[in-house]
Enzyme design. Sequence first.
Site, PDB file in Angstrom:
ATOM      1  CE1 TYR A  43      -4.097  -1.934   0.319  1.00 26.31           C
ATOM      2  CE2 TYR A  43      -2.813  -3.245   1.868  1.00 26.31           C
ATOM      3  CZ  TYR A  43      -3.930  -3.086   1.072  1.00 26.31           C
ATOM      4  OH  TYR A  43      -4.885  -4.079   1.026  1.00 26.31           O
ATOM      5  NE  ARG A  97      -6.023   6.234   8.061  1.00 29.88           N
ATOM      6  CZ  ARG A  97      -6.467   5.463   9.038  1.00 29.88           C
ATOM      7  NH1 ARG A  97      -5.612   4.704   9.708  1.00 29.88           N
ATOM      8  NH2 ARG A  97      -7.730   5.449   9.369  1.00 29.88           N
ATOM      9  CG  ASN A 103     -10.546  -1.515  -8.371  1.00 29.75           C
ATOM     10  OD1 ASN A 103     -10.936  -0.927  -9.378  1.00 29.75           O
ATOM     11  ND2 ASN A 103      -9.849  -2.634  -8.436  1.00 29.75           N
ATOM     12  CB  CYS A 120      -7.502  -3.625  -5.769  1.00 29.78           C
ATOM     13  SG  CYS A 120      -9.019  -4.588  -5.905  1.00 29.78           S
ATOM     14  CG  HIS A 121      -5.915  -9.505  -7.226  1.00 29.70           C
ATOM     15  ND1 HIS A 121      -6.461  -8.901  -8.340  1.00 29.70           N
ATOM     16  CD2 HIS A 121      -4.947 -10.340  -7.686  1.00 29.70           C
ATOM     17  CE1 HIS A 121      -5.856  -9.362  -9.428  1.00 29.70           C
ATOM     18  NE2 HIS A 121      -4.936 -10.234  -9.050  1.00 29.70           N
ATOM     19  CD  GLU A 161      -2.588 -12.250 -10.593  1.00 28.26           C
ATOM     20  OE1 GLU A 161      -3.591 -11.756 -11.115  1.00 28.26           O
ATOM     21  OE2 GLU A 161      -1.837 -11.619  -9.815  1.00 28.26           O
TER      22      GLU A 161
END
Length: 157
Positions: free
Chosen positions: A96, A110, A119, A127-128, A154
């Site tokens: 992040y 944050r 998202n 976003c995963h 992945e």
Amino acid sequence: MPLLLSSLKTPVGTLNLLADEQILIGANFSTVSELGTTRDASAVKRIPIITDLISDYFDGDLEALNGIQVRQDGAVFSQSAGKAMRKVKAGKTLSYADLADRAGSPAAVRAAGSACAKNAIVLVVPCHRIVKTGGALGNYAYGLNKKEWLLRHEGAL
């Protein structure tokens, strides 16, 4: 041309899709109603190009999602975070904090988490692939089991 609405069965659940012609504007693992404005959308069995590329991804072509054009609304930082997420290659993760930095605001960790949570085009805006500093998975709106499955698929885990 009207919006196109479709649902696709995947190994991690039903993926609901909303497209404006060939541009994906919504994707989620929850409900069609949470995609946003679907009232004028035409329900279709598949969305040309988009459905095929998502199927290819689940069949093992991890780069297939890169061929899908996307558009989503949001504040300037969220837009930048979305663009940065799309640059994270399959098999890789980003913290992040690194996402905040790549989106142009290193102190906005944050806000980076919030951009992931808001998202509207999951999977394709990946976003995963965003995790906590140190590698812990963090959160995922559709459950950590889905995030973990996608990252394993992945090769990131």
